[in-house]
Scaffold this motif. Structure first.
Motif, PDB file in Angstrom:
ATOM      1  N   TYR A  11      -1.321   4.534   0.916  1.00  0.00           N
ATOM      2  CA  TYR A  11      -2.494   5.243   1.414  1.00  0.00           C
ATOM      3  C   TYR A  11      -3.275   4.294   2.309  1.00  0.00           C
ATOM      4  CZ  TYR A  11      -1.915   8.942  -2.103  1.00  0.00           C
ATOM      5  OH  TYR A  11      -1.450   9.973  -2.864  1.00  0.00           O
ATOM      6  N   ASN A  12      -3.728   4.812   3.436  1.00  0.00           N
ATOM      7  CA  ASN A  12      -4.528   4.049   4.399  1.00  0.00           C
ATOM      8  C   ASN A  12      -5.912   4.666   4.516  1.00  0.00           C
ATOM      9  OD1 ASN A  12      -2.225   2.599   4.950  1.00  0.00           O
ATOM     10  ND2 ASN A  12      -1.722   3.747   6.779  1.00  0.00           N
ATOM     11  N   CYS A  13      -6.843   3.898   5.070  1.00  0.00           N
ATOM     12  CA  CYS A  13      -8.146   4.444   5.432  1.00  0.00           C
ATOM     13  C   CYS A  13      -7.913   5.540   6.469  1.00  0.00           C
ATOM     14  CB  CYS A  13      -9.034   3.343   6.012  1.00  0.00           C
ATOM     15  SG  CYS A  13     -10.591   3.938   6.706  1.00  0.00           S
ATOM     16  N   GLY A  17      -6.884   3.406   9.669  1.00  0.00           N
ATOM     17  CA  GLY A  17      -5.486   3.137   9.355  1.00  0.00           C
ATOM     18  C   GLY A  17      -5.231   1.891   8.535  1.00  0.00           C
ATOM     19  N   ASN A  18      -6.274   1.195   8.099  1.00  0.00           N
ATOM     20  CA  ASN A  18      -6.138  -0.001   7.270  1.00  0.00           C
ATOM     21  C   ASN A  18      -5.461   0.365   5.946  1.00  0.00           C
ATOM     22  OD1 ASN A  18      -6.524  -2.630   6.341  1.00  0.00           O
ATOM     23  ND2 ASN A  18      -8.668  -2.308   5.797  1.00  0.00           N
ATOM     24  N   MET A  19      -4.422  -0.386   5.533  1.00  0.00           N
ATOM     25  CA  MET A  19      -3.734  -0.118   4.277  1.00  0.00           C
ATOM     26  C   MET A  19      -4.662  -0.393   3.105  1.00  0.00           C
ATOM     27  SD  MET A  19      -1.720  -0.635   1.508  1.00  0.00           S
ATOM     28  CE  MET A  19      -0.898  -2.164   1.216  1.00  0.00           C
ATOM     29  N   CYS A  69     -13.966   0.338   3.309  1.00  0.00           N
ATOM     30  CA  CYS A  69     -12.835  -0.228   4.055  1.00  0.00           C
ATOM     31  C   CYS A  69     -13.271  -1.565   4.658  1.00  0.00           C
ATOM     32  CB  CYS A  69     -12.405   0.732   5.162  1.00  0.00           C
ATOM     33  SG  CYS A  69     -11.125   0.063   6.242  1.00  0.00           S
ATOM     34  N   GLU A 105       0.820   7.279   4.183  1.00  0.00           N
ATOM     35  CA  GLU A 105       1.684   6.605   5.156  1.00  0.00           C
ATOM     36  C   GLU A 105       3.031   6.359   4.507  1.00  0.00           C
ATOM     37  OE1 GLU A 105       2.332   2.195   6.512  1.00  0.00           O
ATOM     38  OE2 GLU A 105       0.431   2.902   7.288  1.00  0.00           O
TER      39      GLU A 105
END
Length: 107
Positions: A11-13, A17-19, A69, A105
């Motif tokens: 899962y990302n933000c 897209g930050n993991m 995040c 993701e």
């Protein structure tokens, strides 16, 4: 594709897209947050905790920190620091992430 080639489900933000975490670290999908459904996780990464505060939640008084995040600063959920009721102690140290704030993701 062979099973050994498939990586972990992540899962990302949703915003940058930050993991943030692995699906394998989710332990419950029945939590409720201010924007709807939420998941409880044992581990997350690439997050920053806000200050501790006592908050009255649906299950009673808890000490929590908001979780943001680390890249974009988006509020993703909260971390349980202390549960005052014995039945809620299992949540201590665990993290709730709002489903709308995380994106799948690799699956």
């Amino acid at each position: 594709m062979a099973d050994w080639m498939i990586g972990p489900r992540l899962y990302n933000c949703y915003k940058c897209g930050n993991m943030i975490c692995r699906h394998d670290d989710s332990i419950s999908k029945i939590f409720q947050a201010s924007h709807g459904r939420a998941f409880l996780f044992t581990h997350v990464q690439n997050v920053v905790d806000g200050p501790e505060e006592d908050r009255q939640l649906m299950t009673g008084l808890q000490t929590v920190t908001d979780v943001y995040c680390s890249d974009c600063g988006e509020l993703l959920g909260w971390r349980y620091i202390k549960a005052y009721e014995e039945l809620q102690k299992y949540k201590e140290g665990k993290i709730v992430l709002e489903r709308l704030k995380i994106a799948k993701e690799s699956w």
